[in-house]
Design a protein around this motif. Structure first.
Motif, short mmCIF file in Angstrom:
data_model
loop_
_atom_site.label_atom_id
_atom_site.label_comp_id
_atom_site.label_asym_id
_atom_site.label_seq_id
_atom_site.Cartn_x
_atom_site.Cartn_y
_atom_site.Cartn_z
N PHE A 127 0.81 -1.22 0.00
CA PHE A 127 0.00 0.00 0.00
C PHE A 127 0.85 1.27 0.00
N PRO A 128 0.39 2.29 -0.73
CA PRO A 128 1.08 3.58 -0.69
C PRO A 128 0.92 4.25 0.67
N ILE A 129 1.78 5.19 0.97
CA ILE A 129 1.77 5.84 2.28
C ILE A 129 0.40 6.45 2.59
N LYS A 298 1.42 16.13 6.95
CA LYS A 298 2.32 15.92 8.08
C LYS A 298 2.10 14.49 8.59
N ARG A 299 2.99 13.61 8.16
CA ARG A 299 2.80 12.19 8.45
C ARG A 299 2.84 11.89 9.94
N LEU A 300 3.88 12.36 10.65
CA LEU A 300 4.01 12.09 12.08
C LEU A 300 2.87 12.71 12.86
N PHE A 301 2.49 13.93 12.53
CA PHE A 301 1.40 14.60 13.24
C PHE A 301 0.10 13.82 13.12
N SER A 302 -0.19 13.29 11.93
CA SER A 302 -1.44 12.56 11.73
C SER A 302 -1.51 11.31 12.60
N ARG A 303 -0.37 10.68 12.82
CA ARG A 303 -0.33 9.49 13.67
C ARG A 303 -0.44 9.86 15.15
N LYS A 304 0.37 10.85 15.57
CA LYS A 304 0.45 11.19 16.99
C LYS A 304 -0.82 11.82 17.52
N VAL A 305 -1.45 12.70 16.75
CA VAL A 305 -2.63 13.39 17.26
C VAL A 305 -3.77 12.41 17.52
N VAL A 306 -3.91 11.41 16.65
CA VAL A 306 -4.95 10.40 16.86
C VAL A 306 -4.61 9.50 18.04
N LEU A 307 -3.36 9.03 18.09
CA LEU A 307 -2.95 8.12 19.17
C LEU A 307 -3.07 8.79 20.54
N VAL A 308 -2.47 9.96 20.68
CA VAL A 308 -2.42 10.62 21.99
C VAL A 308 -3.82 11.01 22.46
N TYR A 348 -0.21 3.01 15.92
CA TYR A 348 1.00 2.31 16.35
C TYR A 348 1.70 1.66 15.16
N TRP A 349 0.94 0.92 14.36
CA TRP A 349 1.55 0.22 13.23
C TRP A 349 2.03 1.21 12.17
N SER A 350 1.35 2.36 12.05
CA SER A 350 1.79 3.39 11.11
C SER A 350 3.08 4.04 11.59
N LEU A 351 3.18 4.31 12.89
CA LEU A 351 4.39 4.92 13.45
C LEU A 351 5.61 4.03 13.24
N ILE A 352 5.43 2.72 13.43
CA ILE A 352 6.56 1.82 13.31
C ILE A 352 7.00 1.72 11.85
N GLN A 353 6.06 1.85 10.92
CA GLN A 353 6.43 1.86 9.50
C GLN A 353 7.22 3.12 9.15
N ASP A 354 6.87 4.23 9.79
CA ASP A 354 7.55 5.49 9.51
C ASP A 354 8.95 5.55 10.12
N VAL A 411 4.43 8.98 23.99
CA VAL A 411 4.43 9.17 22.54
C VAL A 411 4.42 10.66 22.22
N ALA A 412 3.62 11.42 22.96
CA ALA A 412 3.52 12.86 22.72
C ALA A 412 4.88 13.55 22.85
N PHE A 413 5.67 13.14 23.84
CA PHE A 413 6.90 13.86 24.16
C PHE A 413 8.18 13.22 23.61
N PHE A 414 8.16 11.92 23.32
CA PHE A 414 9.42 11.24 23.00
C PHE A 414 9.48 10.61 21.60
N VAL A 415 8.39 10.65 20.84
CA VAL A 415 8.44 10.15 19.47
C VAL A 415 8.52 11.34 18.52
N GLY A 416 9.62 11.41 17.76
CA GLY A 416 9.82 12.51 16.83
C GLY A 416 10.06 12.02 15.42
N GLU A 417 10.36 12.93 14.54
CA GLU A 417 10.64 12.57 13.15
C GLU A 417 11.89 11.70 13.08
N ALA A 418 11.86 10.70 12.21
CA ALA A 418 13.01 9.81 12.02
C ALA A 418 14.00 10.49 11.08
N LYS A 419 14.74 11.47 11.63
CA LYS A 419 15.64 12.28 10.80
C LYS A 419 16.78 11.45 10.21
#
Length: 429
Positions: A127-129, A298-308, A348-354, A411-419
């Protein structure tokens, strides 16, 4: 006008069905346990050990299965895993005492361990992103749907043909699925003759690295993958999520009977409601994440805002459930809690893929899922001790709620972009 057909949705349908079968098979022993207890005169402690034995094999093989999916592909791993656990499910009918049930259940966990991680690997490849969270939600929604269907299916078969026959019949269903998957699926879309160049281009859109065959993917050291902060934090947060889930699965029915005084028949009906709402939650969570991503880019934002957000709401509702008085309020608040809990799962599964390269998603997802499922051992036991020492269920609900808040905040404070996410360069086969 020629209508475009995307074969990836056929793959997703098969994965959804696999998850339904997974949860029906997993819940079968719980449904049949009254019949088994009567036949083998099992004590409560023996039943608890049999239930817990599943997670020793399951937690370990979440990781092993994910690692194997990266090396050999989801096609092989899911074929072997489904075949193995289906045979073990049928073998339950041959059990003759406590020890044989214990061994079969532990091996059954070994077979089921790879399924969620390997399915996530398949979604990543197919599947595409922009569609991944939705696809994850649809796939994982089969779990709570299977949990809701397990009671009537296994209960009817056990009453009609006996509990042994029930295990054999649902085992046959699993073997049939494994044959269909083997014939219809490939590990990547590049390998499948029904995938058009247009669909492959759509799947590759926005990827860091074009999807390729498993054999051509370069390898990254396992420790480098699993020791990343995002992977560790996501795994710990999923442990908190799963603690709430297993607390609900193992203790909520007893709470309704012991503390609220409802009968077994009524309990069987009302506990199906949270599962059904949870199914909707899985589906809605994936759609919500993809919608936010499409609008914000914003890929990370879309995951984190729903999860948190959703996990915080679920945690508060769990804690509140132990305080309300009426049965109706209790079930409604718990249903809301489970609905919001399931909304978070695709994130969760989306974050781990990112967080990791596509060719190592199985390894990272397996580690995250294995770490999280240690809660299947901890939650039922810890809750039992809390209830026994305090004499009330409310403290057990409070602990589950507190862990949910912790899971959301880390997750809110310690998961960031995978630079520094490694992106090896290679061409599709």
């Amino acid at each position: 006008m020629h209508k475009k057909k995307n074969y990836r949705w056929t793959i997703l349908t098969l994965l959804f069905i696999a998850m339904v079968i997974n949860y029906v098979d997993r819940a079968a022993l719980s449904i049949a346990m009254p019949f088994i207890t009567q036949e083998y005169h099992l004590t409560p402690s023996e039943k608890g050990m049999i239930f817990s034995s599943f997670f020793f094999g399951y937690a370990l093989f979440c990781f092993v299965g994910g690692y194997l999916a990266d090396r050999y592909g989801p096609k092989r791993v899911l074929t072997y895993a489904m075949s193995f656990w289906s045979v073990l499910c049928g073998t339950t009918a041959l059990a003759f005492n406590f020890w044989s049930l214990l061994i079969v259940r532990a091996l059954f966990g070994v077979g089921e361990g790879p399924v969620s991680t390997t399915a996530n690997k398949a979604v990543n490849s197919w599947f595409p992103i922009k569609e991944r969270a939705r696809a994850i939600g649809i796939n994982q929604a089969g779990g709570p749907l299977g949990g809701a269907l397990a009671g009537p299916i296994v209960g009817f078969l056990a009453l009609w043909l006996g509990w042994r026959a029930a295990f054999v019949i649902i085992a046959v269903v699993g073997v049939v699925w494994a044959i269909c998957w083997y014939r219809m699926a490939t590990s990547t879309p590049v390998e499948h003759p029904k995938v058009t160049p247009e669909e492959l281009a759509e799947i590759n859109f926005e990827r860091e690295v074009p999807v390729t065959t498993v054999e051509n993917a370069p390898r990254t050291p396992v420790l480098e993958i699993i020791l990343q902060r995002s992977v560790l934090v996501t795994g710990i947060s999923l442990f908190c999520y799963n603690y709430i889930l297993y607390f609900f699965m193992t203790w909520f029915p007893s709470y309704l009977i012991d503390a609220k005084g409802i009968d077994l028949k009524a309990m069987s009906i009302v506990t199906a409601l949270p599962w059904l709402v949870g199914t909707v939650g899985f589906l809605a969570g994936g759609v919500l994440i993809d919608t936010i991503y499409k609008r914000t880019h914003k890929r990370l934002f879309s995951r984190k805002v729903v999860l948190v957000t959703c996990l915080l709401i679920a945690a508060c509702c769990i804690a509140l459930t132990g305080q309300v008085e009426s049965v109706t309020q209790c079930v409604l608040v718990m249903t809301v809690a489970v609905g919001f809990l399931m909304l978070t799962a695709p994130a969760y599964w989306s974050l781990i893929q990112d967080a990791v390269p596509d060719h190592q998603v199985g390894t990272a997802g397996g580690f995250m899922h294995g770490l999280a499922n240690l809660s299947g051992i901890v939650a039922p036991t810890a809750t039992g001790f809390i209830i026994q020492s305090s004499g009330t269920y409310s403290s057990g609900f409070a602990l589950a709620g507190a862990l949910g808040i912790v899971g959301a905040l880390i997750v809110a404070f310690f998961v960031g972009e995978a630079k520094n996410k490694p992106t090896p360069s290679f061409s599709p086969a």
